[in-house]
Write a protein that holds these residues in place. Structure first.
Motif, mmCIF file in Angstrom:
data_model
loop_
_atom_site.group_PDB
_atom_site.id
_atom_site.type_symbol
_atom_site.label_atom_id
_atom_site.label_comp_id
_atom_site.label_asym_id
_atom_site.label_seq_id
_atom_site.Cartn_x
_atom_site.Cartn_y
_atom_site.Cartn_z
ATOM 1 N N TYR A 1 0.832 -1.207 0.000
ATOM 2 C CA TYR A 1 0.000 0.000 0.000
ATOM 3 C C TYR A 1 0.868 1.260 0.000
ATOM 4 O O TYR A 1 0.618 2.203 -0.754
ATOM 5 N N GLY A 2 1.882 1.273 0.852
ATOM 6 C CA GLY A 2 2.754 2.437 0.917
ATOM 7 C C GLY A 2 3.462 2.698 -0.401
ATOM 8 O O GLY A 2 3.556 3.850 -0.860
ATOM 9 N N ALA A 3 3.956 1.634 -1.046
ATOM 10 C CA ALA A 3 4.642 1.783 -2.327
ATOM 11 C C ALA A 3 3.681 2.283 -3.402
ATOM 12 O O ALA A 3 4.026 3.157 -4.209
ATOM 13 N N ALA A 4 2.464 1.733 -3.417
ATOM 14 C CA ALA A 4 1.487 2.154 -4.422
ATOM 15 C C ALA A 4 1.073 3.606 -4.229
ATOM 16 O O ALA A 4 0.933 4.361 -5.203
ATOM 17 N N LEU A 5 0.877 4.018 -2.992
ATOM 18 C CA LEU A 5 0.486 5.399 -2.722
ATOM 19 C C LEU A 5 1.604 6.371 -3.072
ATOM 20 O O LEU A 5 1.340 7.489 -3.534
ATOM 21 N N ARG A 6 2.846 5.965 -2.885
ATOM 22 C CA ARG A 6 3.958 6.821 -3.300
ATOM 23 C C ARG A 6 4.002 6.954 -4.820
ATOM 24 O O ARG A 6 4.262 8.034 -5.353
#
Length: 233
Positions: A141-146
């Motif tokens: 999730y963190g990678a996708a949001l970045r």
């Protein structure tokens, strides 16, 4: 949206709509719906109910989605594994903070690309940026949001994502009843329609004033009466 055609169906639209509503609204099998119709003197086989659900369910759901007001600005994302056809797949689900189902997608992976696909579908379908996107601690999730420049809206930690985790319960109930979904495609078709019908009977409390002035059109049992309107010709 094009007009539905009930041509060459020996049952009137009201009976077809009622059968499809029973199947997607409650945890019933096709044979259960057949029995309920038979109790009312309607001789329709479970195979007929199955064909009605496949032919009309998605169209009814699409019309319901078009009539729904905009969800709240706090989105909750979560994923859960499901076994289909002997293989493990992942059911990605997004809901708002009142339990409104925003999107459901069945994918083979649980990585950054899968999370990006879910987020892009959400943004395209909803047409606005949320105030906050709540997830668990899965790094995807963190990678996708970045990647989507939305990291500043990311919220995680504690029990902040309980809303999304609880939203999987109806899916688990159906999965047990079906003795697991037969294929990823059947799971996607059913759950997408089921989510729209669930929303139709879900009270969006952020739209209701203290005097309850919106209750008559947005929630509770009143929505049973307008189901036929959503499925009308």
């Amino acid at each position: 949206m094009s007009t539905l055609s009930y041509a060459r169906h020996r049952f009137p639209p009201a009976i077809i709509q009622h059968a499809v509503w029973l199947y997607f609204r409650f945890a019933l099998s096709y044979r259960d719906v057949e029995d309920l119709l038979a109790e009312r003197g309607i001789d329709a086989s479970y195979e007929t109910v199955r064909r009605w659900a496949l032919k009309f369910g998605r169209t009814y759901a699409a019309r319901i989605c078009r009539r729904r007001p905009r969800p709240s600005g706090r989105w909750h994302l979560d994923e859960v594994f499901i076994r289909t056809g002997g293989k493990i797949h992942y059911l990605w689900r997004a809901v708002d903070d009142e339990g409104e189902v925003l999107d459901i997608i069945v994918q083979a992976r649980r990585d950054r690309k899968a999370a990006v696909k879910l987020l892009r579908r959400l943004l395209n379908r909803q047409g606005y940026l949320p105030d906050a996107i709540v997830t668990d601690r899965l790094r995807s999730y963190g990678a996708a949001l970045r990647d989507l420049s939305l990291a500043d809206r990311h919220v995680t930690g504690g029990r902040s994502n309980n809303r999304a985790e609880v939203s999987h319960q109806p899916t688990r109930h159906r999965e047990r009843q079906w003795r697991r979904f037969p294929s990823p495609g059947s799971a996607q078709r059913f759950l997408a329609t089921h989510g729209a019908v669930y929303n139709h009977f879900n009270v969006q409390r952020h739209l209701i004033s203290r005097d309850g002035s919106v209750t008559a059109t947005r929630g509770g049992r009143q929505n049973v009466g307008i189901w036929s309107q959503a499925a009308a010709i």
